[in-house]
Design an enzyme around this catalytic site. Structure first.
Site, short mmCIF file in Angstrom:
data_model
loop_
_atom_site.label_atom_id
_atom_site.label_comp_id
_atom_site.label_asym_id
_atom_site.label_seq_id
_atom_site.Cartn_x
_atom_site.Cartn_y
_atom_site.Cartn_z
N ARG A 28 -1.63 4.29 -0.36
CA ARG A 28 -1.09 5.02 -1.51
C ARG A 28 -2.18 5.09 -2.58
NH1 ARG A 28 -0.81 0.66 -4.84
NH2 ARG A 28 -0.17 -1.32 -3.94
N VAL B 151 -2.90 1.63 -8.87
CA VAL B 151 -2.78 1.58 -10.32
C VAL B 151 -4.14 1.83 -10.96
CG1 VAL B 151 -2.23 0.09 -12.30
CG2 VAL B 151 -0.83 -0.03 -10.23
#
Length: 455
Positions: free
Chosen positions: A293, A296
């Site tokens: 993914r 952050v």
């Protein structure tokens, strides 16, 4: 290009995705829980739809409601951001079955690399170095004791599924093993619904180095350099920077080449991160895990590489080739990110939800970015992660980036809730951090004991 995408997330990452999509001319649908009715991402999206009550399990983790929202609004793709359903292969598979594009890797690849045991086996096949450890799932304390004796202490017990620091314990000797294994397994079961564990020798102290990769459906895979994420508390990252001061030219080439090899081996598509542990004393690095993914900390890589990772995610999901080739990627300067949380560092980092009565975000100058979904008058709900902003700076060199971050944190002003801004300011000003002299043990063993002595 897609006409409309749904963002299956909240907070600053939802805002980040909405902005990237708008710059690409793509319409957006925000989802929200009843607790997030007044959230910024709801106001910024072209459309917004409520998917359930405040609890994440009934809203942001509610696959049926999210998919129904996508169908109802005519969204062609879903961007999961990070956390929540971003690494859930079942959700990715459901999207595929419903002919909705999941903006991320395929469910098959997520199963392969999201499960740490499978990922470890694939990396061995690919010729990527891994730490000594268990060869399969570990379910009982008896198995754990036997494996630990074989590989030697200290060890790390880790949940096979999931991430975010959950289901992880450090074990120094046999006396600590059974209670640590039982606690980690119970935590993993509660967080991920999967109590399967695995064990590996602990490389400690070490540097936590991760390499950003991008792949497309045409088989192209590139890296965007490395990030140093060694400043952590309880396995949660606090501050990240790129490039790493611990890595020279030769080692950088080796570790980024290993990351590309890993991604190519599994035919990886979209954005992902290969994480390594670096033993500075020997110069050897070991595969730790892959995050399937966006991370952050992706903005530090965007600053030094000039590549917009979220836009690349959307383009790749649309079937486009990567907009850059490896030979086109150049790196410039140094970038640092500090995570700003609504928490009280003086009270064991307890969450501090509440209403923001006044907010001033730092700005001005070249190379400063603040990713946030906060605004004055917004009430931070108590149900979700405590991160409220990310301050990211870029300088021509590391010293300039450090000074710019100090300036930015001094300007950051929030009233109504307690934050870790002062904690981050002290950390970024610490002589060890300024010198780049730190590893994964520094925050817990050196900085925090001194910080907590202060009034």
């Amino acid at each position: 290009m897609f006409n409309k995408i749904l963002i299956a997330n909240r907070g600053e990452i939802a805002v980040r995705i909405i902005r990237a999509a708008r710059e690409l001319g793509v319409g957006t649908v925000a989802i929200y829980s009843t607790a997030d009715r007044d959230a910024l991402h709801v106001h910024l999206a072209d459309e917004a739809i409520c998917v359930g009550p405040a609890r994440s399990t009934e809203s942001y983790l509610n696959m049926n409601n999210i998919l129904s929202a996508a169908v109802a609004t005519g969204a062609q793709a879903i961007h999961p951001g990070f956390g929540f359903l971003s690494e859930n292969s079942k959700f990715a598979r459901l999207c595929e079955e419903m002919n909705i594009k999941f903006i991320g890797p395929s469910a098959k690849v997520m199963d392969m690399m999201g499960d740490k045991i499978n990922a470890r086996a694939e990396m061995i096949k690919a010729g990527v170095p891994v730490t000594p450890g268990s060869e399969g799932e570990v379910h009982t304390t008896d198995e754990a004791v036997k494996i630990a004796e074989e590989i030697g202490y200290p060890i790390m017990i880790k949940a096979s599924a999931g991430g975010g620091g959950k289901g992880i314990r450090k074990v120094n000797n046999v006396e600590e093993l059974v209670p640590a294994f039982e606690a980690a397994q119970a935590e993993a079961q509660a967080a991920f619904g999967n109590g399967a564990m695995f064990i590996e020798r602990m490389i400690f102290p070490a540097r936590h180095i991760e390499v950003q990769i991008l792949g497309d459906s045409q088989g192209n895979v590139i890296h965007l350099g490395e990030r140093d994420c060694s400043l952590q508390r309880n396995n949660q990252k606090v501050l990240e920077e790129s490039p790493s001061v611990a890595i020279g030219h030769t080692l950088r080439n080796e570790i980024t080449a290993a990351a590309v090899k890993a991604a190519q081996h599994v035919s990886y598509e979209n954005a992902g991160t290969i994480e390594f542990l670096l033993d500075e004393s020997s110069g050897k690095f070991y595969f730790m895990e892959m995050n399937t993914r966006v991370q952050v900390e992706h903005p530090v890589t965007e600053f030094v590489s000039g590549v917009d990772i979220v836009k690349e995610q959307i383009r790749v999901a649309n079937g486009n080739e990567l907009s850059v080739k490896q030979e086109d990627v150049t790196f410039s300067g140094h970038a640092i990110e500090c995570r700003i949380n609504s928490e009280n560092p003086k009270f064991n980092f307890a969450p501090s939800p509440g209403k923001i009565t006044n907010l001033f975000l730092p700005s001005g100058g070249v190379g400063l970015r603040v990713d946030s979904a906060m605004y004055s008058g917004y009430s931070i709900p108590p149900y979700y992660d405590s991160m409220i902003a990310k301050v990211i700076v870029h300088g021509e060199n590391r010293f300039e980036a450090l000074m710019k971050m100090q300036r930015a944190l001094l300007e950051f002003d929030v009233e109504g809730v307690i934050t870790n801004v002062d904690f981050q300011l002290e950390l970024i000003s610490d002589p060890h951090v300024v010198a780049g002299d730190y590893d994964t043990s520094f925050l817990g063993n050196v900085f925090l004991p001194e910080y907590q002595k202060e009034d």
